[in-house]
Design an enzyme around this catalytic site. Structure first.
Site, mmCIF file in Angstrom:
data_model
loop_
_atom_site.group_PDB
_atom_site.id
_atom_site.type_symbol
_atom_site.label_atom_id
_atom_site.label_comp_id
_atom_site.label_asym_id
_atom_site.label_seq_id
_atom_site.Cartn_x
_atom_site.Cartn_y
_atom_site.Cartn_z
ATOM 1 C CB SER A 40 6.616 -7.724 19.625
ATOM 2 O OG SER A 40 7.820 -7.167 19.453
ATOM 3 C CB THR A 41 8.884 -10.600 16.586
ATOM 4 O OG1 THR A 41 9.661 -9.635 16.933
ATOM 5 C CG2 THR A 41 9.329 -10.889 15.993
ATOM 6 C CG HIS A 66 6.708 -4.255 20.777
ATOM 7 N ND1 HIS A 66 7.806 -5.578 21.800
ATOM 8 C CD2 HIS A 66 7.222 -3.485 22.200
ATOM 9 C CE1 HIS A 66 7.399 -5.636 22.873
ATOM 10 N NE2 HIS A 66 6.497 -3.739 23.655
ATOM 11 C CG MET A 159 12.196 -11.729 20.839
ATOM 12 S SD MET A 159 14.170 -11.204 20.188
ATOM 13 C CE MET A 159 13.616 -12.473 18.241
ATOM 14 C CG ASP A 162 6.917 -4.773 26.860
ATOM 15 O OD1 ASP A 162 6.322 -4.394 27.263
ATOM 16 O OD2 ASP A 162 6.402 -4.783 25.593
#
Length: 223
Positions: A40-41, A66, A159, A162
Site C-alpha cells: 500500500s503506502t 492499493h 497503512m 490489509d
C-alpha cells in the site's frame, strides 16, 4: 491507533524471525509455483525496487497494490519497461505464466484459481474488503486455499492491516511468508500487523527482498 492497540493485545506472541539461511520451501522436492505480493503506502517504489532486481527464471508473480483505477495500468506499463520480467495489468482469465508479473486493477478484486495444472486469474468488480478494492487479503486467501505450500507470500510497506489475515492463512497452509522490516518501510502498518499475527516467517529490509525471493523461488527442496 485503536487497531494497533487491539493487535498488541492479542494473546499470541509473534514468532521469532527465522535466519535467512534456514528459510526453505516447506515441502522438500516441491518448487514454488507462485509468488503473491501485497503493498500500500510507499508500495509503488518498493515494488519497483524489487521487480527491477528480479531476473528469470521465476514463477508467476501476482500483485495487489492499493492504487486508484487507471494508475494501475500506468504502473504496470512502467514496470514492464523497467524490468527483466514482463509485467501487465491483470485481466480476468489471464493464465499465469513464468517470468510474468500481474498487477491487480485499481478497482477490482483479484483471486487465483487452479484449473488442473494451470493457474488462472479471477479479476472482477467486488465489494471492498478492509476498505480496499483490490484487497491484499482477497488475493492471499485465494492463494492459501488453492496453491498452499507451493506459494510464497510477501507483504510490503502500507497503512492498516490489509493482508495480515490472508498472509497468516498462507503461512498456515505451508507457504513461505516474508515481510518488509520497519526500518525500510514508508509506513510499517501492514507488515507490522502481519508480523504481530504470526503470519511472517522472516522480516527483511527492502534491499534484501529481491535476493530472498529469488533464492526461495529457485529452491528445489534440498534437505
Amino acid at each position: 491507533m485503536k487497531q494497533m492497540s487491539a493487535m498488541r493485545g492479542e494473546d499470541r506472541e509473534p514468532p521469532k524471525s527465522v535466519p535467512m539461511s534456514q528459510i526453505k520451501v516447506p515441502v522438500p522436492g516441491k518448487a514454488v509455483q507462485l509468488i503473491a505480493i501485497g503493498a500500500s503506502t510507499g508500495g509503488t517504489e518498493a515494488l519497483s525496487a524489487i521487480l527491477k532486481a528480479l531476473q528469470p527464471p521465476l514463477p508467476p508473480i501476482v500483485i495487489v497494490q492499493h492504487i486508484p483505477p487507471m494508475f494501475s495500468k500506468l504502473f504496470a506499463d512502467r514496470l514492464n519497461n523497467e524490468c527483466h520480467i514482463s509485467v501487465k495489468e491483470a485481466e480476468n482469465g489471464d493464465r499465469l505464466e513464468n517470468n510474468w508479473a500481474y498487477v491487480a486493477p485499481g478497482d477490482k478484486q483479484m483471486m487465483v484459481k487452479r484449473l488442473g495444472d494451470m493457474m488462472q486469474l479471477d479479476v472482477n468488480h467486488g465489494p471492498k474488503v478492509n476498505g480496499h478494492c483490490p484487497s491484499v487479503d482477497v488475493l492471499f486467501n485465494s492463494v492459501a486455499e488453492r496453491i498452499g505450500d507451493r506459494a510464497m507470500g510477501v507483504i510490503l510497506t502500507g497503512m492498516g492491516d490489509d493482508g495480515a489475515r490472508g498472509l497468516l492463512k498462507m503461512r498456515e497452509a505451508g507457504s513461505v511468508t516474508l515481510g518488509q522490516d520497519e526500518a525500510s518501510c514508508v509506513v510499517y502498518g501492514m507488515p507490522r500487523a502481519a508480523y504481530e499475527k504470526g503470519a511472517v516467517l522472516q522480516q527483511l529490509p527492502l534491499s534484501g527482498m529481491a535476493s530472498m525471493i529469488t533464492n526461495v523461488a529457485r529452491y528445489q527442496g534440498r534437505r
